[in-house]
Design a protein around this motif. Structure first.
Motif, short mmCIF file in Angstrom:
data_model
loop_
_atom_site.label_atom_id
_atom_site.label_comp_id
_atom_site.label_asym_id
_atom_site.label_seq_id
_atom_site.Cartn_x
_atom_site.Cartn_y
_atom_site.Cartn_z
N ALA A 122 -0.20 14.85 47.62
CA ALA A 122 -0.08 15.25 46.21
C ALA A 122 -1.43 15.71 45.64
CB ALA A 122 0.47 14.10 45.37
N LEU A 123 -2.54 15.15 46.15
CA LEU A 123 -3.86 15.55 45.70
C LEU A 123 -4.35 16.71 46.56
CD1 LEU A 123 -6.43 15.18 44.00
CD2 LEU A 123 -7.19 13.48 45.68
N GLU A 124 -4.55 17.86 45.94
CA GLU A 124 -5.03 19.04 46.63
C GLU A 124 -6.27 19.55 45.90
OE1 GLU A 124 -3.75 20.54 49.47
OE2 GLU A 124 -2.25 18.96 49.62
N PHE A 125 -7.13 20.24 46.64
CA PHE A 125 -8.37 20.78 46.10
C PHE A 125 -8.30 22.30 46.18
CE2 PHE A 125 -9.19 16.63 47.87
CZ PHE A 125 -9.84 15.99 46.81
N LYS A 126 -8.56 22.96 45.06
CA LYS A 126 -8.50 24.43 45.00
C LYS A 126 -9.91 25.00 44.94
CE LYS A 126 -7.30 26.58 41.13
NZ LYS A 126 -8.24 27.58 40.66
N SER A 127 -10.25 25.81 45.93
CA SER A 127 -11.50 26.57 45.93
C SER A 127 -11.12 28.02 45.70
CB SER A 127 -12.22 26.45 47.27
OG SER A 127 -12.48 25.10 47.56
#
Length: 171
Positions: A122-127
């Motif tokens: 559920a925790l995603e990181f957007k670059s």
């Protein structure tokens, strides 16, 4: 596990140091910028690619000049045609090159797969990187590319690569 915690800790410390060392002078601008965008979610996965649309808010009253350039917080949401959604908040840098603007950003957020791609957590990181051009009346048009990843927090980490076309407007 230690590698995951260390990576997340470094990202959080980096963001905190950037804002803590910020110069208190603000750039004189209109206070709100909205970014409306549409494009292709996970274009590199033929089985799960999907159209996307989203909106991002930037309060330019919170811009700060730092040793990394001009930084500001961003908050936004995007949704795919497969009902996958991503809600995020993070930091964006702003670099001007004549009438062009280069804006890299980093934003952790909550991902819900809906009927779309399972990204593993559920925790995603957007670059993201965005290139935009100034238009009349405090408007901009641009293109951007982002990558979503859970930094191997989940049992799998397939990631998702997306491209978008952006229309930005200051209010």
């Amino acid at each position: 596990m230690i590698k995951k915690v260390l990576t997340i800790s470094i990202c959080i410390i980096f963001a905190l140091i950037s804002f803590a060392s910020a110069d208190d002078s603000k750039i004189e601008t209109d206070s709100t910028k909205l970014n409306f965008y549409t494009g292709m979610f996970d274009f590199s996965d033929d089985g799960k690619k999907s159209e996307l649309f989203g909106v991002q808010h930037q309060n330019e009253d919170l811009n700060r000049d730092t040793f990394l350039g001009n930084l500001s917080p961003v908050t936004g949401a995007m949704m795919t045609a497969n009902n996958a959604s991503y809600f995020y908040t993070g930091v964006q840098a702003q670099y001007k090159i004549g009438s062009l603007n280069f804006n890299p950003s980093f934003a952790p957020g909550y991902y819900n797969e809906g009927d779309g791609k399972d990204l593993g957590h559920a925790l995603e990181f957007k670059s993201e990187v965005q290139l935009s051009m100034n238009l009349p009346k405090d408007s901009f048009i641009g293109v951007s590319y982002n990558h979503l990843s859970n930094a191997s927090l989940g049992s799998k980490n397939p990631g998702a690569n997306s491209y978008m076309f952006n229309f930005l407007k200051k209010f």
